[in-house]
Scaffold this motif. Structure first.
Motif, PDB file in Angstrom:
ATOM      1  N   SER A  75      27.737  23.041  21.653  1.00  0.00           N
ATOM      2  CA  SER A  75      29.202  22.395  21.955  1.00  0.00           C
ATOM      3  C   SER A  75      29.955  22.083  20.585  1.00  0.00           C
ATOM      4  N   MET A  76      29.154  21.559  20.041  1.00  0.00           N
ATOM      5  CA  MET A  76      29.379  20.761  18.804  1.00  0.00           C
ATOM      6  C   MET A  76      29.975  21.035  17.790  1.00  0.00           C
ATOM      7  N   VAL A  77      29.779  22.874  17.267  1.00  0.00           N
ATOM      8  CA  VAL A  77      30.000  24.248  16.950  1.00  0.00           C
ATOM      9  C   VAL A  77      32.002  24.274  17.354  1.00  0.00           C
ATOM     10  N   GLU A  78      31.147  24.567  18.464  1.00  0.00           N
ATOM     11  CA  GLU A  78      32.240  25.415  19.900  1.00  0.00           C
ATOM     12  C   GLU A  78      33.739  23.933  19.383  1.00  0.00           C
ATOM     13  N   GLU A  79      33.294  22.811  19.751  1.00  0.00           N
ATOM     14  CA  GLU A  79      34.328  21.891  19.530  1.00  0.00           C
ATOM     15  C   GLU A  79      35.269  22.075  17.793  1.00  0.00           C
ATOM     16  N   PHE A  80      34.886  22.440  16.554  1.00  0.00           N
ATOM     17  CA  PHE A  80      35.422  22.164  16.293  1.00  0.00           C
ATOM     18  C   PHE A  80      35.890  23.948  15.882  1.00  0.00           C
ATOM     19  N   MET A  81      35.416  24.502  16.407  1.00  0.00           N
ATOM     20  CA  MET A  81      35.823  25.905  16.011  1.00  0.00           C
ATOM     21  C   MET A  81      37.119  25.864  16.817  1.00  0.00           C
ATOM     22  N   LEU A  82      37.492  25.284  18.191  1.00  0.00           N
ATOM     23  CA  LEU A  82      38.435  25.303  19.166  1.00  0.00           C
ATOM     24  C   LEU A  82      38.801  24.714  18.302  1.00  0.00           C
ATOM     25  N   LEU A  83      38.901  23.326  17.621  1.00  0.00           N
ATOM     26  CA  LEU A  83      40.045  22.806  17.010  1.00  0.00           C
ATOM     27  C   LEU A  83      40.474  23.236  15.908  1.00  0.00           C
ATOM     28  N   ALA A  84      39.844  23.719  15.478  1.00  0.00           N
ATOM     29  CA  ALA A  84      40.289  25.073  14.266  1.00  0.00           C
ATOM     30  C   ALA A  84      41.899  26.316  14.849  1.00  0.00           C
ATOM     31  N   ASN A  85      40.899  26.958  15.420  1.00  0.00           N
ATOM     32  CA  ASN A  85      42.016  27.611  15.523  1.00  0.00           C
ATOM     33  C   ASN A  85      43.351  27.152  16.670  1.00  0.00           C
ATOM     34  N   ILE A  86      43.120  26.156  16.947  1.00  0.00           N
ATOM     35  CA  ILE A  86      44.074  25.157  17.647  1.00  0.00           C
ATOM     36  C   ILE A  86      44.894  25.028  16.552  1.00  0.00           C
ATOM     37  N   SER A  87      44.403  24.310  15.662  1.00  0.00           N
ATOM     38  CA  SER A  87      45.263  23.873  13.973  1.00  0.00           C
ATOM     39  C   SER A  87      45.766  24.739  13.637  1.00  0.00           C
ATOM     40  N   VAL A  88      45.004  25.634  13.146  1.00  0.00           N
ATOM     41  CA  VAL A  88      45.878  27.486  12.578  1.00  0.00           C
ATOM     42  C   VAL A  88      46.760  28.031  13.572  1.00  0.00           C
ATOM     43  N   VAL A 148      57.905  30.695  25.456  1.00  0.00           N
ATOM     44  CA  VAL A 148      57.275  30.501  24.775  1.00  0.00           C
ATOM     45  C   VAL A 148      55.993  29.280  25.855  1.00  0.00           C
ATOM     46  N   PRO A 149      56.822  29.022  26.799  1.00  0.00           N
ATOM     47  CA  PRO A 149      55.559  28.589  27.913  1.00  0.00           C
ATOM     48  C   PRO A 149      54.639  29.328  28.460  1.00  0.00           C
ATOM     49  N   GLN A 150      55.019  30.677  28.497  1.00  0.00           N
ATOM     50  CA  GLN A 150      53.251  31.259  28.414  1.00  0.00           C
ATOM     51  C   GLN A 150      52.838  31.715  27.991  1.00  0.00           C
ATOM     52  N   TYR A 151      52.668  30.625  26.570  1.00  0.00           N
ATOM     53  CA  TYR A 151      51.855  30.576  25.535  1.00  0.00           C
ATOM     54  C   TYR A 151      50.099  30.371  25.847  1.00  0.00           C
ATOM     55  N   GLN A 152      50.536  29.235  26.357  1.00  0.00           N
ATOM     56  CA  GLN A 152      49.312  28.264  26.914  1.00  0.00           C
ATOM     57  C   GLN A 152      48.014  29.010  27.081  1.00  0.00           C
ATOM     58  N   HIS A 153      46.816  28.148  27.158  1.00  0.00           N
ATOM     59  CA  HIS A 153      45.530  28.855  27.345  1.00  0.00           C
ATOM     60  C   HIS A 153      45.348  27.976  28.627  1.00  0.00           C
ATOM     61  N   PHE A 154      44.883  28.722  30.158  1.00  0.00           N
ATOM     62  CA  PHE A 154      44.729  27.760  30.999  1.00  0.00           C
ATOM     63  C   PHE A 154      43.141  27.322  30.918  1.00  0.00           C
ATOM     64  N   GLY A 155      42.351  28.207  29.789  1.00  0.00           N
ATOM     65  CA  GLY A 155      41.000  27.871  30.979  1.00  0.00           C
ATOM     66  C   GLY A 155      41.065  26.300  29.655  1.00  0.00           C
ATOM     67  N   LEU A 156      41.798  26.219  28.336  1.00  0.00           N
ATOM     68  CA  LEU A 156      41.126  25.222  27.268  1.00  0.00           C
ATOM     69  C   LEU A 156      42.400  24.545  27.529  1.00  0.00           C
ATOM     70  N   ALA A 157      42.843  24.782  28.195  1.00  0.00           N
ATOM     71  CA  ALA A 157      44.478  23.109  28.608  1.00  0.00           C
ATOM     72  C   ALA A 157      44.881  23.362  27.391  1.00  0.00           C
ATOM     73  N   CYS A 158      45.707  23.948  26.153  1.00  0.00           N
ATOM     74  CA  CYS A 158      46.100  24.203  25.026  1.00  0.00           C
ATOM     75  C   CYS A 158      47.791  24.437  24.986  1.00  0.00           C
ATOM     76  N   ALA A 159      48.384  24.310  24.357  1.00  0.00           N
ATOM     77  CA  ALA A 159      49.637  24.684  24.477  1.00  0.00           C
ATOM     78  C   ALA A 159      49.931  26.280  23.695  1.00  0.00           C
ATOM     79  N   ILE A 160      48.881  26.307  22.615  1.00  0.00           N
ATOM     80  CA  ILE A 160      49.316  27.154  21.756  1.00  0.00           C
ATOM     81  C   ILE A 160      47.377  27.372  21.181  1.00  0.00           C
ATOM     82  N   THR A 182      45.001  30.480  18.736  1.00  0.00           N
ATOM     83  CA  THR A 182      44.591  31.965  18.184  1.00  0.00           C
ATOM     84  C   THR A 182      43.145  31.828  17.313  1.00  0.00           C
ATOM     85  N   HIS A 183      42.341  33.162  17.398  1.00  0.00           N
ATOM     86  CA  HIS A 183      41.900  33.296  16.883  1.00  0.00           C
ATOM     87  C   HIS A 183      41.227  33.052  15.305  1.00  0.00           C
ATOM     88  N   PHE A 184      41.094  32.484  14.553  1.00  0.00           N
ATOM     89  CA  PHE A 184      41.204  31.982  13.491  1.00  0.00           C
ATOM     90  C   PHE A 184      39.208  31.747  12.661  1.00  0.00           C
TER      91      PHE A 184
END
Length: 408
Positions: free
Chosen positions: A123-136, A223-235, A237-239
């Motif tokens: 989970s620790m690694v996953e959280e920072f991977m998710l955050l990186a993907n959102i930031s990018v 744009v509202p359809q860009y959201q990721h429902f499972g992760l509850a984030c508005a945008i 990607t995969h980086f």
């Protein structure tokens, strides 16, 4: 994956060796509030190469006081804050059955099959991977609003939740599907002290009610359809995994151009070409899922060939032709098909099987015998027999192809 020389060496961080990387760097407060974000082509010399298990041991061992231990504990603390924040926004915690194999590489046969254990370090690694993907995702969208490669998870139709809602209702729980937050909160309340597996089984069932996450080009949908429902984030990607996903390679190219570190190919500036690329990646991803399931099925058959075992299982579903059983020990799932019998009946509405005084309901604990049926030499298959409770006329057909999954 890329060849081992690249994926396991040149393109991976290794202890005490310099490696080129593409970094997303945050300045954070102790409460994981982001103050600034930077993106850099970088050179990293990692202090240690750790497995998830070893990292967890270091974190848990209070006698470990070095830089690596303290850094890991700091990351763990921040990741828990990030996780709590995501869940508070309505992110879903789902479940699926995953197995790993301990292989004998001389004979190329599995020596052991086991369900993947989940550790806090995962989970620790996953959280920072998710955050990186959102930031990018935010960065490339700001630079390329008409052609950024993004990933979205559409909101499921309420009708698709029917199997989940009915299954929970028969166990005395109410699952709300009005929103992602309502769904997440109601799943948290579905706990039975007499059957700790119930909550996990419901989350597995929830996963199968989800729509599939897909790649798309920015600008092709509202744009509202860009959201990721499972992760509850508005945008999103995969980086973070360019050695195993081509989408990440494309995103790296977009990000490199966005920060002025590289030129961008003309094809990535064409919305039509990016959308065509996304369609192909989505198709290939689906095919890879099928291949992965077939690989698991093949190796499970090879492991159980010449042996049999009695294990604990749980009824994951009641179908018109039998019961679907999940065996946690091996992450194995199979349909036990009911043969027609005057004594045995299936009640799909009540999600149960009745045979005399015996009633088997969805999510009930059962015992099954696992073995390989080799009558068909062209297609040997794993079979289950119901051992307890005993119901006459049950057989099995092993099939993983119907398991979808969220594919975050």
């Amino acid at each position: 994956m890329l060849p081992a020389l690249l994926s396991g060496n040149l393109c991976s961080l290794r202890g005490e060796e310099e490696r080129y990387a593409f970094s997303c760097i945050w300045t954070m407060t102790s409460n994981a509030d982001i103050q600034s974000v930077k993106y850099h082509k970088s050179l990293i010399k990692s202090k240690a190469a750790l497995t998830y298990e070893r990292a967890q041991e270091i974190i848990d061992d209070s006698s470990q006081k070095g830089d690596v231990a303290e850094s890991l504990r700091g990351l763990m603390k921040l990741s828990k804050v990030l996780n709590s924040r995501r869940l508070g926004n309505g992110a879903l915690t789902l479940a699926s059955s995953e197995v790993r194999f301990d292989m004998d590489w001389e004979t190329k046969t599995p020596k052991k099959v086991m369900e993947k254990a989940h550790l806090d370090t995962h989970s620790m690694v996953e959280e920072f991977m998710l955050l990186a993907n959102i930031s990018v995702a935010e960065k490339i969208l700001s630079e390329y609003p008409d052609c950024a490669l993004l990933r979205r998870h559409p909101i499921p139709l309420k009708e698709s939740y029917k199997p989940l809602v009915e299954a929970a209702r028969h166990r005395g729980f109410e699952v709300s599907v009005e929103s992602g937050k309502a769904l997440a909160d109601s799943l948290d309340r579905c706990k039975d002290e007499t059957n700790p597996m119930l909550n996990r089984l419901l989350r597995m069932l929830t996963t199968r009610c989800m729509t599939q996450a897909v790649y798309f080009s920015a600008g092709t949908i509202p744009v509202p359809q860009y959201q990721h429902f499972g992760l509850a984030c508005a945008i999103y990607t995969h980086f973070t995994s360019p050695i195993r996903r081509y989408a990440d390679v494309v995103v790296h190219r977009l990000l490199a151009a966005a920060i002025g570190a590289d030129d961008i190919g003309a094809g990535l500036l064409s919305q039509a070409k990016v959308q065509k690329l996304c369609a192909n990646i989505n198709y290939r991803h689906k095919q890879a899922q099928y291949a992965g399931r077939a690989s698991v099925q093949l190796n499970v058959v090879r492991y159980f060939r010449g042996r049999q075992e009695t294990c604990e299982g749980f009824v994951l579903g009641v179908r018109s032709n039998g019961i679907q059983v999940f065996v946690p020990k091996y992450g194995l799932e199979s349909i036990i098909v009911l043969q027609t019998s005057a004594e045995t009946t299936i009640d799909v509405e009540e999600l149960c099987v009745r045979s005399g005084d015996v009633t088997v309901r969805e999510f009930d604990r059962v015992k099954v015998r696992i073995y390989v049926n080799e009558k068909n030499q062209q297609r040997p298959r794993v079979e289950l027999n119901l051992v307890k409770p005993a119901i006459p006329g049950l057989s099995v057909d092993f099939d993983l192809s119907s398991s979808e999954g969220l594919g975050i």
